[in-house]
Write a protein that holds these residues in place. Sequence first.
Motif, short mmCIF file in Angstrom:
data_model
loop_
_atom_site.label_atom_id
_atom_site.label_comp_id
_atom_site.label_asym_id
_atom_site.label_seq_id
_atom_site.Cartn_x
_atom_site.Cartn_y
_atom_site.Cartn_z
N UNK A 142 17.38 -18.73 9.56
CA UNK A 142 17.50 -20.52 9.75
C UNK A 142 17.83 -20.36 10.66
N UNK A 143 19.45 -20.71 11.65
CA UNK A 143 20.23 -21.73 12.56
C UNK A 143 19.80 -20.31 13.68
N UNK A 144 20.57 -19.00 13.61
CA UNK A 144 20.18 -18.07 14.00
C UNK A 144 19.09 -17.09 13.93
N UNK A 145 17.78 -18.13 13.95
CA UNK A 145 16.70 -16.66 14.36
C UNK A 145 16.11 -16.84 15.54
N UNK A 146 15.41 -15.58 15.70
CA UNK A 146 15.14 -15.75 16.44
C UNK A 146 13.31 -15.37 17.08
N UNK A 147 13.08 -15.10 17.98
CA UNK A 147 11.53 -15.01 17.88
C UNK A 147 11.21 -13.70 18.71
N UNK A 148 9.95 -12.78 18.76
CA UNK A 148 9.72 -12.13 20.19
C UNK A 148 8.31 -12.04 19.61
N UNK A 149 7.63 -11.58 20.82
CA UNK A 149 6.04 -10.65 20.80
C UNK A 149 6.53 -9.88 19.54
N UNK A 150 5.08 -9.30 18.91
CA UNK A 150 5.94 -7.82 18.12
C UNK A 150 5.13 -7.16 18.91
N UNK A 151 4.96 -6.26 18.17
CA UNK A 151 4.31 -4.55 18.43
C UNK A 151 2.89 -4.49 17.76
N UNK A 152 2.10 -5.05 18.67
CA UNK A 152 1.00 -4.58 18.20
C UNK A 152 0.47 -2.74 17.90
N UNK A 153 0.55 -2.29 18.82
CA UNK A 153 0.51 -0.87 18.83
C UNK A 153 1.86 -0.68 19.45
N UNK A 154 1.32 1.02 19.39
CA UNK A 154 2.74 1.96 19.90
C UNK A 154 2.26 3.57 20.54
N UNK A 155 2.09 3.84 21.03
CA UNK A 155 1.62 4.59 21.64
C UNK A 155 2.93 6.11 22.28
N UNK A 156 3.23 7.41 21.31
CA UNK A 156 3.81 7.95 22.74
C UNK A 156 2.79 9.18 23.67
N UNK A 157 3.02 9.14 24.89
CA UNK A 157 2.55 10.37 25.75
C UNK A 157 3.66 11.44 25.79
N UNK A 158 3.57 12.72 26.08
CA UNK A 158 4.00 13.34 25.99
C UNK A 158 3.54 14.56 26.88
N UNK A 159 4.02 14.85 28.70
CA UNK A 159 3.54 15.46 29.13
C UNK A 159 4.37 16.48 29.63
N UNK A 160 3.91 17.82 30.01
CA UNK A 160 4.74 18.60 30.34
C UNK A 160 5.35 18.52 31.88
N UNK A 161 6.13 18.87 31.89
CA UNK A 161 7.28 19.13 33.50
C UNK A 161 6.49 20.11 34.12
N UNK A 162 5.70 20.05 34.87
CA UNK A 162 5.32 21.48 35.73
C UNK A 162 5.49 20.65 37.43
N UNK A 163 5.52 21.38 38.01
CA UNK A 163 6.21 21.77 40.05
C UNK A 163 4.50 20.46 39.88
N UNK A 164 3.46 20.64 38.98
CA UNK A 164 2.46 19.65 39.67
C UNK A 164 2.55 18.28 40.05
N UNK A 165 4.14 18.40 38.93
CA UNK A 165 3.58 17.05 38.24
C UNK A 165 3.43 16.38 39.36
N UNK A 166 3.38 14.72 39.37
CA UNK A 166 3.69 13.45 40.51
C UNK A 166 3.67 12.62 39.20
N UNK A 167 4.85 12.28 40.35
CA UNK A 167 5.21 10.69 39.42
C UNK A 167 4.47 9.05 40.07
N UNK A 168 3.46 9.10 40.95
CA UNK A 168 2.46 8.36 40.02
C UNK A 168 1.00 9.00 40.05
N UNK A 169 1.05 10.33 39.19
CA UNK A 169 -0.35 10.69 38.77
C UNK A 169 -0.12 11.21 37.52
N UNK A 170 -1.25 10.91 36.18
CA UNK A 170 -0.86 11.68 35.43
C UNK A 170 -2.03 12.28 34.80
#
Length: 87
Positions: free
Chosen positions: A59-87
């Motif tokens: 009721x009075x304490x109700x709040x709304x938010x966008x629902x999460x429609x999909x969730x994707x988890x991506x794991x990348x190996x950390x290597x010396x060649x890894x750059x923050x702006x490239x996947x």
Amino acid sequence: MKEPRRIEQIRAFILDNVAAYPKDITKVTALKFDISRQAASRHVRGLVARGLLSANGKTRSRSYALASLAEKILSLPITPDLEEDRV
């Protein structure tokens, strides 16, 4: 009966502004479109029923938010060649 275009505008407004007004989205929508709070509440409940919004609290304490429609988890190996702006 309201025209379909106006209904789309109201619902798009709700989805675009729910993050800024999670507790007051019904009030803000009613003021913006000059409709009753009950009408704005029906639009919000419709979006919850369609799974586009999530509702938290009761009721009075109700709040709304966008629902999460999909969730994707991506794991990348950390290597010396890894750059923050490239996947």
